[in-house]
Enzyme design. Sequence first.
Site, PDB file in Angstrom:
ATOM      1  N   ALA B 238       0.832  -1.202   0.000  1.00 42.22           N
ATOM      2  CA  ALA B 238       0.000   0.000   0.000  1.00 42.22           C
ATOM      3  C   ALA B 238       0.868   1.253   0.000  1.00 42.22           C
ATOM      4  CB  ALA B 238      -0.892  -0.008   1.231  1.00 42.22           C
ATOM      5  N   GLY B 259       6.889  -2.095  -4.276  1.00 37.12           N
ATOM      6  CA  GLY B 259       6.901  -1.371  -3.012  1.00 37.12           C
ATOM      7  C   GLY B 259       5.842  -0.277  -2.943  1.00 37.12           C
ATOM      8  N   HIS B 260       5.762   0.358  -1.779  1.00 32.57           N
ATOM      9  CA  HIS B 260       4.771   1.401  -1.534  1.00 32.57           C
ATOM     10  C   HIS B 260       4.995   2.605  -2.450  1.00 32.57           C
ATOM     11  CE1 HIS B 260       8.199   2.219   1.074  1.00 32.57           C
ATOM     12  NE2 HIS B 260       7.872   3.485   1.054  1.00 32.57           N
ATOM     13  N   ASN B 261       3.893   3.152  -2.917  1.00 30.27           N
ATOM     14  CA  ASN B 261       3.891   4.378  -3.742  1.00 30.27           C
ATOM     15  C   ASN B 261       4.375   4.162  -5.169  1.00 30.27           C
ATOM     16  OD1 ASN B 261       3.127   5.773  -1.426  1.00 30.27           O
ATOM     17  ND2 ASN B 261       5.215   6.375  -0.923  1.00 30.27           N
ATOM     18  N   SER B 279       8.185   4.081  -4.334  1.00 28.58           N
ATOM     19  CA  SER B 279       8.052   5.405  -4.950  1.00 28.58           C
ATOM     20  C   SER B 279       8.639   5.506  -6.351  1.00 28.58           C
ATOM     21  CB  SER B 279       8.663   6.495  -4.050  1.00 28.58           C
ATOM     22  OG  SER B 279       7.991   6.524  -2.815  1.00 28.58           O
TER      23      SER B 279
END
Lengths: 363, 363, 363
Positions: B238, B259-261, B279
């Site tokens: 998330a 991964g996140h973002n 990211s």
Amino acid sequence: MAHSIAEIAKALNAEAFGATDIIVDGASEPASAGPRDLALAMSPAYGEKLAEGQARAAVVWPGADWEALGLEAAIIAPRARLAMARLTQMLDTPWDIEDGIHATAITDGAQIGEGVAIGPYSIVGKGAKIGAGSRIAAHVVIAPGAVIGEGSVILDGAKIMRRVSIGARAVIHPNAVIGSDGFSWVSADVSNVERARATMGEAEANIPDDPSWHRIHSLGGVEIGDDCEIGVGSTIDAGTIRATKIGNGCKIDNGCHLGHNVTMGDHCLMAGHAAVAGSTVIGDRVVLGGQTGVGDNLKIGDDVVTSAGTIVLANVPSGRVMMGYPATTMTQQVDMYKALRRLPRFLRDKVGSSKSGFNSKPE
Amino acid sequence: MAHSIAEIAKALNAEAFGATDIIVDGASEPASAGPRDLALAMSPAYGEKLAEGQARAAVVWPGADWEALGLEAAIIAPRARLAMARLTQMLDTPWDIEDGIHATAITDGAQIGEGVAIGPYSIVGKGAKIGAGSRIAAHVVIAPGAVIGEGSVILDGAKIMRRVSIGARAVIHPNAVIGSDGFSWVSADVSNVERARATMGEAEANIPDDPSWHRIHSLGGVEIGDDCEIGVGSTIDAGTIRATKIGNGCKIDNGCHLGHNVTMGDHCLMAGHAAVAGSTVIGDRVVLGGQTGVGDNLKIGDDVVTSAGTIVLANVPSGRVMMGYPATTMTQQVDMYKALRRLPRFLRDKVGSSKSGFNSKPE
Amino acid sequence: MAHSIAEIAKALNAEAFGATDIIVDGASEPASAGPRDLALAMSPAYGEKLAEGQARAAVVWPGADWEALGLEAAIIAPRARLAMARLTQMLDTPWDIEDGIHATAITDGAQIGEGVAIGPYSIVGKGAKIGAGSRIAAHVVIAPGAVIGEGSVILDGAKIMRRVSIGARAVIHPNAVIGSDGFSWVSADVSNVERARATMGEAEANIPDDPSWHRIHSLGGVEIGDDCEIGVGSTIDAGTIRATKIGNGCKIDNGCHLGHNVTMGDHCLMAGHAAVAGSTVIGDRVVLGGQTGVGDNLKIGDDVVTSAGTIVLANVPSGRVMMGYPATTMTQQVDMYKALRRLPRFLRDKVGSSKSGFNSKPE
């Protein structure tokens, strides 16, 4: 699990000395051993630590003066790790899977062999066959029609998908998934991947009219021989029109992956996170180190060994020890690596300091 | 799954020849084909094997003399793998998920669309929405509030966590986990990782007063477009305060991680064990080879292709074919690699034998 | 989750300015912020985007002219990511695990502490202990005798195997498996792997009389300290005769692996897909980048940091920043890499064009 030193020595095919009627019920490192533990002191470094613990008996290295080490009894094992295998087997307890079929297990229409245990919330599909004496833990899914051989163990959360056949005495560890879909996609026109491969990256990228990927379905299933282990969370994808195949006696660690149509011979080992891409053929007795990657459509001969992290991008003849990215023989890799370590000083001496930056931005 | 050769040719947009009323109900490699199998002999090497099997009909390559190959009927497919996609789709059977909602499924308070199937022991949380026609296998967890589009398939043991939205016609393979927590930690003072990054490893390590890691929570969830597949055991974390996003038509293999973002465009492919750190922005139609790693906070353009095992540590412009660690263009990598192979002999000739050891112990 | 700007600033140990009674109930990037969102604009680049959104209040960088940015209120945070940790914690909601023990959970003979929640279809074995206040989601398996500390969270599908002890305040993410069997095999005679290691790949491969692998059982279990997190699908194998150990405050990302007998100190981080092979000792505060691999039987000191994709094949002293395959210090790796980039032109100038091919076929 209580055993006398004499019994253990016999099981290990090893010689016992001293008070061989001493009873032990566990194994321990020398320093932490209690009086009912068999200490494992298979080298002088471990032997020194015996004084810190309370072991009365130990497995020691060939030639050790066990009495001088303060022991009342000793077992001398010529091949220490082999002794460890037999000893830990003797001292282990069975998997925690209760006898019988749990009331919450769903097994309608499955053929369940004699003496099979099935744990809570597990599901065995219609027409699936479970060989006699197999033990299935909790939350396992075995798809309709799948076949599990005799004396196998399927641990919690493992999924055996359709069109899968597994031989006798398998151990399938938690959350392993066998028979999942192959990762096989095709675009309407020649894709940039195909072009990159054909030209070793020289072709200009192309923006396709139709960028969508069409799935090649996996009709071929998976066939696994006898005496195999598949590690936690490892995945073995189904073949396209014939089975992905694993021979007998293969041991696969956690987090590994075998792509669709892979054929693996007998007695191979794959260490943690190793992966083999689609349609590659692996010989017998191949050992892939941890995080090894093997490309698709390759031939890896018999008795090949790869170092941890090796990325194999070409065929490998039998008997090679491979290393590096892209993989070469370990000998050649060491040669190149030694040269590379000398290179910065050599170039500074010959040419002067560099202006090239570190970031791998293509120029 | 019985089909006539004429029907199959029509579905493949291909031409059929000979006795096109022959009925087949499976596909096979030429050597193992039975009389009711359609053999796949899309190159001369496979054509030679037809004599070893019993196929009456085959898919052959453009220009093949199918009668000379002993066939009664043939389909000629200009793009073999595309034909495979259509053919295997025709011959496949649906997933083993029974119609209706199983008595053991827990779905209180969920919005279940028309015609949805939900298998044993699956759980759909309060306020979750399952689009019409979707099929959910066994042991699936769909968290409260999560959204699954129409016509999707969620296979055994997959977990769809809170704040996740998945589009139409998704296939989520066994044990995939979508919407798990991002791996995002911060220390009270500047950490050694931050210092290593800022100085390219030149800074002295520092022993912090407070070594504990503080979790940055993941409030942003995951948004996945239409027509995506997520492989076995793959994870998509998330986002922090906005969603991790995947576009339309992306296909992700087993054991992958986003991964996140992360933001990923449309029609991307990720092969087995590939991973993208937090990211990073991935363009459209990007293809990441198996075990590729992409660092955090990078920009990867459109139509980028990476070779197996590539470690990307810097931004990559659109259209590049990348390879190596750290990644460069494949062309540059090949150039460096060829030079490296020549280096040991060159240095021996120029400077004499090396004394540097192989072990990478820092000096 | 509604909070005033003053409350949030207090929780962040930060200063607040302007209309600090404004109430917000979420956080957002500046461009997408609504009037009830606290915008996160911790650098001038993000500050510029405030005009595109509707935020009335923001967290801004030290020195920002918040009024000129159009804000009614501002929080100034000296260490932005630390503020993010506290802020996201305030705004998060608890895990979706209902109070109490679900009717379908199987917990006979387990010791369940006060206030423990256990979700649907979870199983806690005989003699297992669950510390007070712990929350266990759905489809979790906790083996007989395993111990979970107070205030821990075990998420969906995680498996805690036998002989495992986990400290207080752990978070075990979905499908993680702790206490699985170590991957430890031995052949009757010296194997090709042992020979390859002993000779750095120089030994001829040998076809063994008995190619079968004997399993060394894992009797030692796993001990994990307090305040640890284990990521989705990560695996921690049991030790052989002593426990695999993880200290306090370690955070392990998705798809990681720790082999049998590994010892890891306190406050370590492992990013996605990192793996440590058997019997390696990892110090305190070590940070392993994504896809890092660490070989077996090594010693990694305190405060070591590895770059993404690093393959560590030798001991590493404390405080080093490592990179590459095989790993060296980042400084040395950069030096070698810069030299390698200059090498092709250098060799062309000195020696002329190369004839060696790219494919890594051993000669």
